[in-house]
Scaffold this motif. Sequence first.
Motif, PDB file in Angstrom:
ATOM      1  N   TRP A  57       6.798   3.007 -15.075  1.00 37.29           N
ATOM      2  CA  TRP A  57       5.955   4.169 -14.753  1.00 37.29           C
ATOM      3  C   TRP A  57       6.413   5.397 -15.546  1.00 37.29           C
ATOM      4  O   TRP A  57       5.590   6.130 -16.106  1.00 37.29           O
ATOM      5  CB  TRP A  57       6.035   4.444 -13.261  1.00 37.29           C
ATOM      6  N   ALA A  99       0.830  -1.208   0.000  1.00 40.85           N
ATOM      7  CA  ALA A  99       0.000   0.000   0.000  1.00 40.85           C
ATOM      8  C   ALA A  99       0.864   1.257   0.000  1.00 40.85           C
ATOM      9  O   ALA A  99       0.523   2.268  -0.639  1.00 40.85           O
ATOM     10  CB  ALA A  99      -0.920  -0.006   1.215  1.00 40.85           C
ATOM     11  N   ARG A 150       1.317   6.994  -6.670  1.00 44.85           N
ATOM     12  CA  ARG A 150       0.166   7.880  -6.919  1.00 44.85           C
ATOM     13  C   ARG A 150       0.557   9.337  -6.703  1.00 44.85           C
ATOM     14  O   ARG A 150       0.138  10.230  -7.445  1.00 44.85           O
ATOM     15  CB  ARG A 150      -0.998   7.517  -6.003  1.00 44.85           C
ATOM     16  N   GLU A 163       2.215   1.848  -3.528  1.00 41.08           N
ATOM     17  CA  GLU A 163       1.144   2.405  -4.364  1.00 41.08           C
ATOM     18  C   GLU A 163       0.923   3.878  -4.045  1.00 41.08           C
ATOM     19  O   GLU A 163       0.743   4.700  -4.948  1.00 41.08           O
ATOM     20  CB  GLU A 163      -0.153   1.621  -4.146  1.00 41.08           C
ATOM     21  N   ARG A 164       0.934   4.186  -2.769  1.00 38.24           N
ATOM     22  CA  ARG A 164       0.725   5.572  -2.341  1.00 38.24           C
ATOM     23  C   ARG A 164       1.805   6.486  -2.898  1.00 38.24           C
ATOM     24  O   ARG A 164       1.533   7.602  -3.370  1.00 38.24           O
ATOM     25  CB  ARG A 164       0.710   5.621  -0.812  1.00 38.24           C
ATOM     26  N   ARG A 206       9.877  -1.084 -11.722  1.00 33.27           N
ATOM     27  CA  ARG A 206       8.543  -0.478 -11.758  1.00 33.27           C
ATOM     28  C   ARG A 206       8.630   1.007 -12.101  1.00 33.27           C
ATOM     29  O   ARG A 206       7.798   1.526 -12.846  1.00 33.27           O
ATOM     30  CB  ARG A 206       7.840  -0.670 -10.407  1.00 33.27           C
TER      31      ARG A 206
END
Length: 344
Positions: A341, A188, A195, A191-192, A337
């Motif tokens: 991105w 999490a 974002r 992901e945060r 990753r």
Amino acid sequence: MTRVIKASLLLGLMGSAAPVWADYVTVISFGGANKDAQHAAFYEPFKAATGTAVVRGSYDGDLAKLRQMVQMSHVSWDVVEVEAPELARGCAEGLFEPLDSSMLGNPADYVPGTLQPCGVGIFVWSTVLAYNSGKLAGHPAGWADFWDVQKFPGKRGLRWGAKYNLEFALMADGVAPREVYQVLATPAGVERAFRKLDQLKAQIVWWKAGAEPVRALGEGRVVMSSAYNGRIAAAQGQQPQLALSWNGGIYDFDYWALPKGVWKAEQAKRFVSFASQAPQQKVFAERIAYGPVNNQATAQLDPQVLAGLPTAPQNLAQAVGMDATFWATNGQVLEQRFEQWAKR
């Protein structure tokens, strides 16, 4: 055998001057103001004290070339400067020689973290929020302001890669510095962080070499950037509009390491030991705003000089210590990753 033949020919051609010319050690560092300070503090004094010259080279921290040299058993670098996560990964995969820290004397003379199985700390540095005060109305106080393009319009500079940027993104999103790696260690949290990077992506100008953010800030191509604190300090004499915030900076060590199969191992070890002693460490810190790893050197510094270093108590209190173990464990996946991105 080829090296032996070449060395014999060289000795024959150079006669009595051969020992001076043949006695050298090749040191690869990150270049720029850092390399200039190393030249004054380490390279020239080492030659004067030992007669061994330092052949200097620079790179951007990518270990691909070194890895290839080690795999081919044709290593031309004797000593290389590496960041902590790369040292940990390289040591685990057998890229670097183990080092006996007893060659440096009393371990208590050094900042904790200086002595590693495959490396010896050179200095303590910090990646900080830097800005051009002439281009902003006000002074950004941390990474939340870095992300606030309404309050502080303009492009932002960030170093290419996941490392540092994921931590900065979480702090910009309200995570306390002391909790950054706890959060980032969870799916999490990752992901945060991504974002949050999404929110700023259109405003980012990426950099790789340490001179780039200084140049971009000075030219006004970005109004804020992550940057190495020593690069900003070195540039402020000519560019007084450059400023920095220590709040949320990430401090770390740079290390000397010896590549596996290094040809001049004894000369390399002598150089590392010499560069770690207090007189050399003091000169280095006076030349560039990075903290000494030798505690005796720190005690000898002028208080005014000390105040501008990452190791000053007031600066450390606002900072995050780089978690090299986290990046050694998770770095490959997170960097892959990041690449995906960034290309979207």
